[in-house]
Each structure stands twice: as C-alpha cells, then as structure tokens.
Write an enzyme that holds these catalytic residues in place. Structure first.
Site, PDB file in Angstrom:
ATOM      1  CD  GLU A   1      -3.088   3.080  -5.417  1.00  0.00           C
ATOM      2  OE1 GLU A   1      -4.113   2.510  -5.851  1.00  0.00           O
ATOM      3  OE2 GLU A   1      -2.140   2.477  -4.911  1.00  0.00           O
TER       4      GLU A   1
ATOM      5  NE  ARG B   1      -4.316  -1.248   0.033  1.00  0.00           N
ATOM      6  CZ  ARG B   1      -4.502  -2.290  -0.788  1.00  0.00           C
ATOM      7  NH1 ARG B   1      -3.546  -2.641  -1.630  1.00  0.00           N
ATOM      8  NH2 ARG B   1      -5.635  -2.961  -0.774  1.00  0.00           N
TER       9      ARG B   1
ATOM     10  CG  HIS C   1      -3.340  -1.036  -6.926  1.00  0.00           C
ATOM     11  ND1 HIS C   1      -3.753  -0.303  -5.845  1.00  0.00           N
ATOM     12  CD2 HIS C   1      -3.337  -2.319  -6.495  1.00  0.00           C
ATOM     13  CE1 HIS C   1      -3.996  -1.092  -4.816  1.00  0.00           C
ATOM     14  NE2 HIS C   1      -3.744  -2.336  -5.192  1.00  0.00           N
TER      15      HIS C   1
HETATM   16  C1  DGY Z   1      -5.751  -6.090  -2.752  1.00  0.00           C
HETATM   17  O1  DGY Z   1      -6.298  -7.169  -2.918  1.00  0.00           O
HETATM   18  O2  DGY Z   1      -5.511  -5.640  -1.633  1.00  0.00           O
HETATM   19  C2  DGY Z   1      -5.423  -5.294  -3.963  1.00  0.00           C
HETATM   20  O3  DGY Z   1      -4.439  -4.365  -3.679  1.00  0.00           O
HETATM   21  C3  DGY Z   1      -6.659  -4.600  -4.490  1.00  0.00           C
HETATM   22  O4  DGY Z   1      -7.359  -4.078  -3.438  1.00  0.00           O
END
Ligand code: DGY
Length: 328
Positions: A276, A247, A294
C-alpha cells in the site's frame, strides 16, 4: 543549550486525526501534530523516537528494527492507532523497552460491515454497474444485463474467527441466511462458535474447497504471510470470490492476479494490498475485482473511537498504570 523538557509527556501524532481527538491529545499532552498529514519517512520516525516520550503512529508508519534502533531513544510507548500492528517490529520494541498498544473492539463492527459490503459489491457487480452508469453507457433495463451471483443462502468461509470474523459471521448468518464455515488455529470457545452457528473446519484448505465466498480475518504474522498462495487459491471453487479486509500480504497478490486472469476464481474484493498504497496495474484492469483504499474502519464514529482508545492507553501508561491494550 538544549531546550528545557516540557513537564507534560511529548506525544508525536504521526497523521491527522479527527479534530476532536487531536484537541483531546493536545489538552492532555504536549502534542506534536502533523498538520499537512504527510506520511513520515524512516528518518522522521527515528527523529520522533529520539525527541518524544510517546508516538501515536498508524499503519503507514513502518517502525522496523532499524528505525527502532534510534539513538538516542526517548520514546517509551507506541500507542498505535489501529488494531493491526504488523507495521511495528514488536520484538525490536520490546528489546528496547518500548511498550506497544493497539485499539481493538472499537472498529470491529465497521470492519465487518466493510467485508460484507465488499462481498455484496463483488457478487452483484456493483463496481462494474457504477462505472457503467457514470460512463453514460447505460441504455436501460434488460433481463440479461450485468447478472451477478446470489449471496443469500450461500456458504461463507472465514479464515480467522476473531472479533471481526465473528461479527462477519453474525451478519452473514442472520442477515443473509448463509452457512458459515471457518478455520482458526486459536478458535473462540465452543459456546461462542455454537451461538454463531459457525462450523469449524480442520484446515484453511478445507474452508477454501467448500466456500462460495472466502473472507480473510487473520492477523498479519510471519505464519500468515502469503497464506493464500497459488496452491491454496487453486483449491477455491471456480465460482468463488475472495474478500480481504485484513492485511494485503496474507494474499500472494501475484498469484491472485494469475488466478483472476485464468478465471480459476470468479472475483475478488480487496480493501488492503501487499504494498500500500500501490495497487498492481493488473488488478486495476480487471472488471471482476472491487478495489477500496483501506476503508475498513473509516467512519467518523470509529475513527474518533480509535483515537480516544489510543489516548486511553497513553493516559494509563503515563499515570503508571498498565495500558488496557498492551500487545508488547
Ligand atoms: C487497523 O486498525 O488495523 C486498520 O487496518 C488500520 O490500521
């Protein structure tokens, strides 16, 4: 007069999902889909909470305490599509009696592949090379052109050794003969660590001092917010690279930009960002940075599996059974 309630639970699906998953949700529930795939506003999320029995949200839905204060509240479960759920205020959900589930396991391998891909891309300057060829600038092979950094045999430092961290460790050890060091405040059992051939370190700082590549695999929590701040980035070796598929807010993005500009680290490869879909201009301007949108779990196979797993949680919940992936 109020519309009569549908006999099947109403499920709001906040984004487009693979067709097979949407069809299955619609076969089992009164599904409210999002055909134009727009990101829901706070007002739309509040309205959904007031009108649906369940939401099937994603990382782009900020289910904050304010949104979860919706009146009236009809929703009883948030079946998140994704393993990370830091976009949901789970304490607020719990306080309002709303169950939260996620979709672990099914995206482990693809996310680990993404981290390894980023490590290779940034070390071997794949982004730069691609831009070079596409710009028509390539004049032919030469011994000193776009020299990168070897990955095989180097030291990989993992921040977090959960499911995805372990899958990365396995690839790094067995695929690239890397030494793997890690720090995790909640490490897996010693047998698992030994089997991976990973070496524990007492702190994040120790990992940063030692690693040639640092890859982040921690959840985003208040404890990990800006875990990689200016002080910690300064502990990395000048030739080291940072990889983040977890993240964005685990890294202080401004401090990372400063470290990259001053060349106190060699480069970074990012799949996730603090705000983001905003990517800082400074990052866009740096050649030694690989930037992906992502994509960790973005394969057909995994995105279907994530949907089916969210559906499994919904099915269990509405059958009065404990959902398999309850996180709150
Ligand atoms: C997750 O599964 O956490 C991906 O980053 C998408 O949310």
């Amino acid at each position: 007069m109020a519309a009569p309630r549908s006999p099947r639970p109403v499920v709001v699906v906040t984004r487009r999902l693979p067709a097979l998953v949407e069809a299955q949700v619609a076969a089992e529930f009164d599904a409210r889909l999002n055909p134009d795939d727009h990101a829901f506003s706070a007002a739309e999320l509040s309205a959904a909470l007031g009108s649906a029995d369940a939401l099937l949200p994603t990382v782009t839905d900020r289910l904050t305490a304010a949104v979860l204060a919706a009146q009236p509240l009809r929703t009883r479960i948030l079946a998140n599509y994704g393993v990370g759920f830091n976009h949901i205020d789970t304490a607020a959900a719990q306080a309002r009696g709303v169950v939260v589930t996620n979709t672990p396991d099914v995206l482990t391998d693809d996310t680990a592949d993404d981290a390894v891909m980023l490590m290779l891309m940034v070390a071997r300057r794949a982004g730069e090379g691609e831009r070079h060829v596409r710009a028509g600038a390539w004049t032919g092979w030469r011994p000193t052109h776009l020299l990168g950094t070897r990955v095989s045999g180097k030291t990989l430092g993992l921040i977090g050794l959960g499911r995805i961290g372990r899958a990365v460790a396995q690839r790094a050890r067995h695929g690239f003969g890397m030494r793997v060091v890690f720090h995790d405040p909640y490490p897996p059992p010693a047998g698992v660590v030994a089997e991976l051939g990973a070496e524990p370190r007492a702190s994040v700082d120790d990992v940063l001092r030692e690693a040639d590549f640092v890859s982040i695999h921690s959840p985003a929590t208040p404890d990990t917010h800006h875990l990689l701040d200016a002080r910690r980035l300064a502990l990395m070796k000048p030739g080291a690279f940072l990889i983040n598929t977890a993240r964005g807010d685990i890294v202080d993005e401004a401090a990372l930009v400063a470290a990259l500009k001053r060349k106190t680290i060699a480069g970074a490869a990012l799949d996730v960002y603090e705000r983001e879909p905003e990517v800082p201009r400074d990052l866009l301007a740096l050649e030694q940075v690989v930037l992906l949108p992502h994509l960790g779990s973005a394969t057909n196979e995994t995105r279907v599996a994530m949907g089916l797993r969210a559906l499994e949680n919904l099915r269990a919940f509405f059958a009065g059974l404990p959902p398999r992936d309850r996180v709150a």
